[in-house]
Design a protein around this motif. Structure first.
Motif, PDB file in Angstrom:
ATOM      1  N   UNK A 194      -4.341  14.674  -9.799  1.00  0.00           N
ATOM      2  CA  UNK A 194      -4.560  14.727  -8.356  1.00  0.00           C
ATOM      3  C   UNK A 194      -3.615  13.800  -7.601  1.00  0.00           C
ATOM      4  N   UNK A 195      -3.365  12.620  -8.147  1.00  0.00           N
ATOM      5  CA  UNK A 195      -2.629  11.597  -7.400  1.00  0.00           C
ATOM      6  C   UNK A 195      -1.175  11.422  -7.810  1.00  0.00           C
ATOM      7  N   UNK A 196      -0.845  11.778  -9.052  1.00  0.00           N
ATOM      8  CA  UNK A 196       0.519  11.584  -9.537  1.00  0.00           C
ATOM      9  C   UNK A 196       1.231  12.888  -9.857  1.00  0.00           C
ATOM     10  N   UNK A 197       0.507  14.009  -9.823  1.00  0.00           N
ATOM     11  CA  UNK A 197       1.131  15.294 -10.080  1.00  0.00           C
ATOM     12  C   UNK A 197       0.739  15.872 -11.431  1.00  0.00           C
ATOM     13  N   UNK A 198       0.906  17.205 -11.597  1.00  0.00           N
ATOM     14  CA  UNK A 198       0.503  17.875 -12.839  1.00  0.00           C
ATOM     15  C   UNK A 198       1.209  17.344 -14.080  1.00  0.00           C
ATOM     16  N   UNK A 249     -12.864  -2.608   3.708  1.00  0.00           N
ATOM     17  CA  UNK A 249     -12.954  -3.790   2.850  1.00  0.00           C
ATOM     18  C   UNK A 249     -13.283  -3.384   1.405  1.00  0.00           C
ATOM     19  N   UNK A 250     -14.206  -2.436   1.264  1.00  0.00           N
ATOM     20  CA  UNK A 250     -14.550  -1.960  -0.083  1.00  0.00           C
ATOM     21  C   UNK A 250     -13.338  -1.320  -0.749  1.00  0.00           C
ATOM     22  N   UNK A 251     -12.593  -0.529   0.021  1.00  0.00           N
ATOM     23  CA  UNK A 251     -11.423   0.155  -0.547  1.00  0.00           C
ATOM     24  C   UNK A 251     -10.331  -0.847  -0.943  1.00  0.00           C
ATOM     25  N   UNK A 252     -10.176  -1.909  -0.159  1.00  0.00           N
ATOM     26  CA  UNK A 252      -9.183  -2.936  -0.496  1.00  0.00           C
ATOM     27  C   UNK A 252      -9.533  -3.612  -1.823  1.00  0.00           C
ATOM     28  N   UNK A 253     -10.815  -3.947  -1.990  1.00  0.00           N
ATOM     29  CA  UNK A 253     -11.253  -4.579  -3.244  1.00  0.00           C
ATOM     30  C   UNK A 253     -11.039  -3.625  -4.420  1.00  0.00           C
ATOM     31  N   UNK A 254     -11.415  -2.364  -4.205  1.00  0.00           N
ATOM     32  CA  UNK A 254     -11.255  -1.373  -5.272  1.00  0.00           C
ATOM     33  C   UNK A 254      -9.784  -1.204  -5.640  1.00  0.00           C
ATOM     34  N   UNK A 255      -8.916  -1.208  -4.633  1.00  0.00           N
ATOM     35  CA  UNK A 255      -7.488  -1.048  -4.907  1.00  0.00           C
ATOM     36  C   UNK A 255      -6.945  -2.224  -5.712  1.00  0.00           C
ATOM     37  N   UNK A 256      -7.424  -3.431  -5.403  1.00  0.00           N
ATOM     38  CA  UNK A 256      -6.975  -4.609  -6.153  1.00  0.00           C
ATOM     39  C   UNK A 256      -7.405  -4.499  -7.625  1.00  0.00           C
ATOM     40  N   UNK A 257      -8.632  -4.052  -7.839  1.00  0.00           N
ATOM     41  CA  UNK A 257      -9.129  -3.909  -9.214  1.00  0.00           C
ATOM     42  C   UNK A 257      -8.276  -2.906  -9.987  1.00  0.00           C
ATOM     43  N   UNK A 258      -8.033  -1.743  -9.373  1.00  0.00           N
ATOM     44  CA  UNK A 258      -7.249  -0.710 -10.066  1.00  0.00           C
ATOM     45  C   UNK A 258      -5.794  -1.111 -10.238  1.00  0.00           C
ATOM     46  N   UNK A 259      -5.235  -1.800  -9.245  1.00  0.00           N
ATOM     47  CA  UNK A 259      -3.840  -2.255  -9.375  1.00  0.00           C
ATOM     48  C   UNK A 259      -3.716  -3.278 -10.499  1.00  0.00           C
ATOM     49  N   UNK A 260      -4.694  -4.178 -10.596  1.00  0.00           N
ATOM     50  CA  UNK A 260      -4.693  -5.140 -11.694  1.00  0.00           C
ATOM     51  C   UNK A 260      -4.793  -4.424 -13.034  1.00  0.00           C
ATOM     52  N   UNK A 261      -5.680  -3.456 -13.094  1.00  0.00           N
ATOM     53  CA  UNK A 261      -5.822  -2.678 -14.325  1.00  0.00           C
ATOM     54  C   UNK A 261      -4.549  -1.946 -14.691  1.00  0.00           C
ATOM     55  N   UNK A 308      -2.896   6.077 -10.537  1.00  0.00           N
ATOM     56  CA  UNK A 308      -3.374   7.159  -9.677  1.00  0.00           C
ATOM     57  C   UNK A 308      -4.483   6.710  -8.750  1.00  0.00           C
ATOM     58  N   UNK A 309      -5.372   5.834  -9.243  1.00  0.00           N
ATOM     59  CA  UNK A 309      -6.449   5.330  -8.396  1.00  0.00           C
ATOM     60  C   UNK A 309      -5.909   4.477  -7.255  1.00  0.00           C
ATOM     61  N   UNK A 310      -4.819   3.749  -7.487  1.00  0.00           N
ATOM     62  CA  UNK A 310      -4.204   2.974  -6.395  1.00  0.00           C
ATOM     63  C   UNK A 310      -3.769   3.918  -5.279  1.00  0.00           C
ATOM     64  N   UNK A 311      -3.143   5.034  -5.644  1.00  0.00           N
ATOM     65  CA  UNK A 311      -2.762   6.029  -4.631  1.00  0.00           C
ATOM     66  C   UNK A 311      -3.990   6.630  -3.956  1.00  0.00           C
ATOM     67  N   UNK A 312      -5.043   6.843  -4.725  1.00  0.00           N
ATOM     68  CA  UNK A 312      -6.283   7.378  -4.156  1.00  0.00           C
ATOM     69  C   UNK A 312      -6.807   6.464  -3.054  1.00  0.00           C
ATOM     70  N   UNK A 313      -6.845   5.156  -3.338  1.00  0.00           N
ATOM     71  CA  UNK A 313      -7.355   4.216  -2.326  1.00  0.00           C
ATOM     72  C   UNK A 313      -6.396   4.080  -1.149  1.00  0.00           C
ATOM     73  N   UNK A 314      -5.099   4.217  -1.384  1.00  0.00           N
ATOM     74  CA  UNK A 314      -4.140   4.198  -0.270  1.00  0.00           C
ATOM     75  C   UNK A 314      -4.420   5.335   0.705  1.00  0.00           C
ATOM     76  N   UNK A 315      -4.683   6.525   0.175  1.00  0.00           N
ATOM     77  CA  UNK A 315      -5.009   7.663   1.046  1.00  0.00           C
ATOM     78  C   UNK A 315      -6.323   7.433   1.770  1.00  0.00           C
ATOM     79  N   UNK A 316      -7.306   6.885   1.032  1.00  0.00           N
ATOM     80  CA  UNK A 316      -8.604   6.630   1.661  1.00  0.00           C
ATOM     81  C   UNK A 316      -8.476   5.606   2.787  1.00  0.00           C
ATOM     82  N   UNK A 317      -7.642   4.590   2.615  1.00  0.00           N
ATOM     83  CA  UNK A 317      -7.450   3.578   3.656  1.00  0.00           C
ATOM     84  C   UNK A 317      -6.790   4.176   4.896  1.00  0.00           C
ATOM     85  N   UNK A 318      -5.841   5.087   4.677  1.00  0.00           N
ATOM     86  CA  UNK A 318      -5.190   5.717   5.843  1.00  0.00           C
ATOM     87  C   UNK A 318      -6.149   6.606   6.621  1.00  0.00           C
TER      88      UNK A 318
END
Length: 677
Positions: free
Chosen positions: A103-107, A437-449, A418-428
């Motif tokens: 979904x986020x990075x392509x087929x 705020x929830x999306x920012x925290x989630x993005x940090x967790x996924x980016x760290x992962x 892919x989840x980082x891109x997901x949260x970027x779209x959700x933030x926009x």
């Protein structure tokens, strides 16, 4: 034979279930945990051992790195579990890493994840079963010579259990998993309590020094770092199977996402507690384990010595020796849960295969549910490939482990990116401050992962590639190419079959020519002629091939005597072939009248016993396969049920004067022509 096969099938997998019963297979959390989390939970039995095996290559000097490596593994597991809890909430339809990456990075990225996971699921079965057999052999060393046979037997049992359905396999496997968890936690608690009161347990191998590998005794700088990184990558086997819950969200009871996330949290806490405890206890008890027992200084008869696993040594040291009830309890529970850990793959592989088949990347058969509403074809495919690996590698854990975990960290890295891109779209798209705020925290967790698992992927590649991981990479690449090829085939087929102008496709042919193939004049032939005539073709003719001229002449004479009002055409066959003359004749008609449709009718016997199929219809099958490739030709089988087939479906007493079972209607031309073989 049919009834016996059906009876055996029902004994193994149970009665068939209706599609409406699918909701009854959904899992509560208490069953979902042993089904989807048995792999990461059971990896406690060998993850610590893999760390120690690498560090002891340099002797005892490097064992002090063990707690730090274990701490790094625990931190990584925490990040991955937190990251996948967010995947579960964001993508509750199942598919896990594959869906996130697609979904986020392509087929193309999604297929990389899918190929990696499919390979890793196969390795999960092979490594888990081999490790379980290792623990059985630790308790009963005399079974070592039967290692491969025992491993393949367990694969067969797991396959049969999973063919019965996901809920049934969960009920069967829940007790061993919970018994293992309880046993390990009791062992760890008892051992650490003894250590705190000054009675630290001592492993049986603690008395032996270790002879380092040549050149590994005084490592420093880059060489030492590579040894530590290699030990860390081996310890990361503790993370295998973590993503399985995110793939299996549709199998949970409602609310699906919440229940799946809770199960993942419970799995993470239990796995971290067990892994930390076992590693701490191994350091306290001074477990010394090596790949080659002859590197244990002072061990007599090292060539014939089978070294016990870390879990076995700890159980003996803590619970009263290798003849105590506690020792055998731990060994039995560990062996069972390691073998049952393969169940994570038995659920993940078919589910992912079904999704890929639905998306036309794998054969459609993998999307079909079996009698018990499980994806049976995926289960069987997994069992066959894993069994072949166990046989090829002689069920040796050390050899198989090098092919392992590469796919896991590939999927971890891509899914978290892919989840980082997901949260970027959700933030926009979200103006709400609390949600942002929830999306920012989630993005940090996924980016760290994503960053951490990406680094681990590089480490695993660097440390395991030449040791055998290149085979896993090659398998994933070939699987990726195969899935791309399957999708191209399905897309091309769909495009070719798409209707553009219905009126053109519905236009009737100019004429219909019916051809009935004849081998001799008997009831099947006359039935085929009657059926063809009933469909009112523009022209009807009978066709035979003169394999033997005398038989062909007898057939023509018999045809004339019976006064059959259908012309009989005889094709010459100087090379005693049947298929080629018929196909060439049909194609010649097509060339002469390309707008005509030719309908070929083939009389065939229907038999009731499997072995009778070997005696009949072989020419007809080959002829049909050739005619199907001829444009404008329709092939119709006209069946004639022999008495054995009627009895097979509906047992009844034999009527007086009926044809004997297996007796052909006519002996004439029974060796060469279609309809009689």
């Amino acid at each position: 034979m049919i009834h016996v096969t059906e009876l055996l099938k029902r004994l193994v997998i149970g009665r068939a279930k209706r599609s409406e019963e699918l909701h009854e297979t959904l899992l509560p959390k208490r069953l979902a945990l042993p089904i989807f989390a048995s792999d990461p939970l059971s990896s406690v039995a060998y993850a610590t051992q893999e760390i120690l095996l690498v560090l002891t290559l340099g002797g005892l000097a490097y064992l002090h790195f063990t707690p730090w490596i274990a701490a790094a593994v625990v931190f990584l597991m925490t990040v991955v579990v937190l990251s996948y809890r967010q995947v579960v909430h964001a993508y509750p339809s199942g598919g896990g890493s594959y869906e996130v990456a697609s979904t986020n990075l392509g087929p193309a990225a999604g297929l990389v994840v899918a190929a990696s996971l499919l390979v890793d699921y196969v390795m999960t079965v092979a490594v888990s079963v081999a490790s379980g057999v290792d623990n059985i052999i630790s308790a009963v060393p005399d079974l070592d010579s039967h290692r491969v046979g025992i491993a393949l037997g367990f694969v067969a049992l797991l396959t049969a259990a999973n063919l019965r359905g996901i809920r049934e396999s969960g009920r069967a496997f829940a007790a061993p998993t919970y018994l293992f968890i309880a046993g390990v936690l009791i062992m760890v608690g008892t051992g650490l309590f003894r250590y705190l009161v000054g009675d630290a347990p001592v492993a049986e191998s603690a008395a032996y020094d270790i002879e380092p590998e040549p050149g590994d005794a005084d490592l420093a700088g880059l060489a030492l770092m590579m040894l530590v990184l290699r030990a860390f990558s081996s310890g990361c086997t503790a993370l295998t199977g973590v993503e399985a819950i995110s793939n299996g969200v549709p199998a949970f009871r409602k609310p699906k996402s919440k229940n799946a996330a809770s199960t993942m949290a419970a799995m993470g806490l239990i796995a971290i507690a067990m892994f930390s405890g076992v590693t701490t206890l191994a350091v306290v008890a001074k477990v010394h384990i090596v790949e080659d027992p002859c590197h244990l200084v002072g061990l007599a008869d090292c060539g014939d010595h089978t070294q016990r696993t870390v879990i076995a040594q700890l159980a003996a040291a803590v619970l009263g020796g290798d003849s105590s009830v506690g020792f055998y309890y731990i060994q039995a529970a560990t062996a069972l849960v390691l073998i049952l850990a393969a169940n994570t793959a038995y659920n993940g592989f078919p589910l992912l295969g079904s999704i890929l088949a639905e998306h036309r990347y794998l054969p459609r058969q993998l999307h079909n549910r079996g009698d018990r509403l499980a994806f049976s074809n995926g289960i069987l495919a997994l069992a066959i490939v894993a069994g072949a690996l166990l046989w090829a590698y002689k069920a040796n854990v050390t050899d198989l482990i090098h092919l392992y975990i590469l796919g896991v960290f590939t999927s971890f890295t891509l899914s978290q990116s892919g989840m980082v891109r997901h949260w970027n779209r959700a933030l926009r798209a979200t103006p709400d401050p609390a949600a942002r705020r929830r999306y920012h925290v989630a993005r940090v967790v996924n980016a760290t992962g994503a960053v951490i698992t990406g680094l681990v992927l590089v480490i695993v590649l660097a440390t395991k590639f030449v040791q055998g991981a290149w085979l896993a990479v090659l398998a994933a690449v070939l699987l990726w190419l195969m899935m791309r090829g399957i999708r191209r085939h399905y897309d091309a087929t769909a495009a070719e079959l798409a209707v553009t102008d219905p009126r053109d496709e519905l236009a009737p042919p100019s004429r219909v020519l019916a051809i009935v193939l004849v081998s001799t004049v008997h009831k099947p032939t006359l039935r085929a002629l009657a059926y063809a005539r009933a469909l009112r073709p523009d022209r009807l003719e009978a066709l035979t091939v003169a394999v033997e001229r005398e038989e062909a002449a007898e057939l023509e004479q018999r045809w004339a005597q019976l006064d059959v009002d259908v012309p009989l055409k005889v094709l010459d066959s100087p090379y005693r072939e049947i298929t080629r003359p018929v196909v060439e004749y049909v194609r010649s008609i097509r060339r002469t009248s390309p707008r005509d449709v030719i309908s070929v009718y083939i009389p065939e016997y229907v038999v009731g016993r499997w072995w009778e199929n070997l005696l009949h219809n072989q020419s007809a099958l080959w002829l049909k396969s050739r005619l199907l490739f001829t444009p404008g030709v329709m092939v119709t089988s006209v069946p004639w049920q022999l008495s054995s087939s009627i009895r097979a479906d509906r047992p009844a007493p034999r009527a007086p004067g009926s044809v004997r079972r297996g007796e052909p209607p006519s002996p004439a031309a029974s060796h060469h022509r279609p309809g009689t073989r």
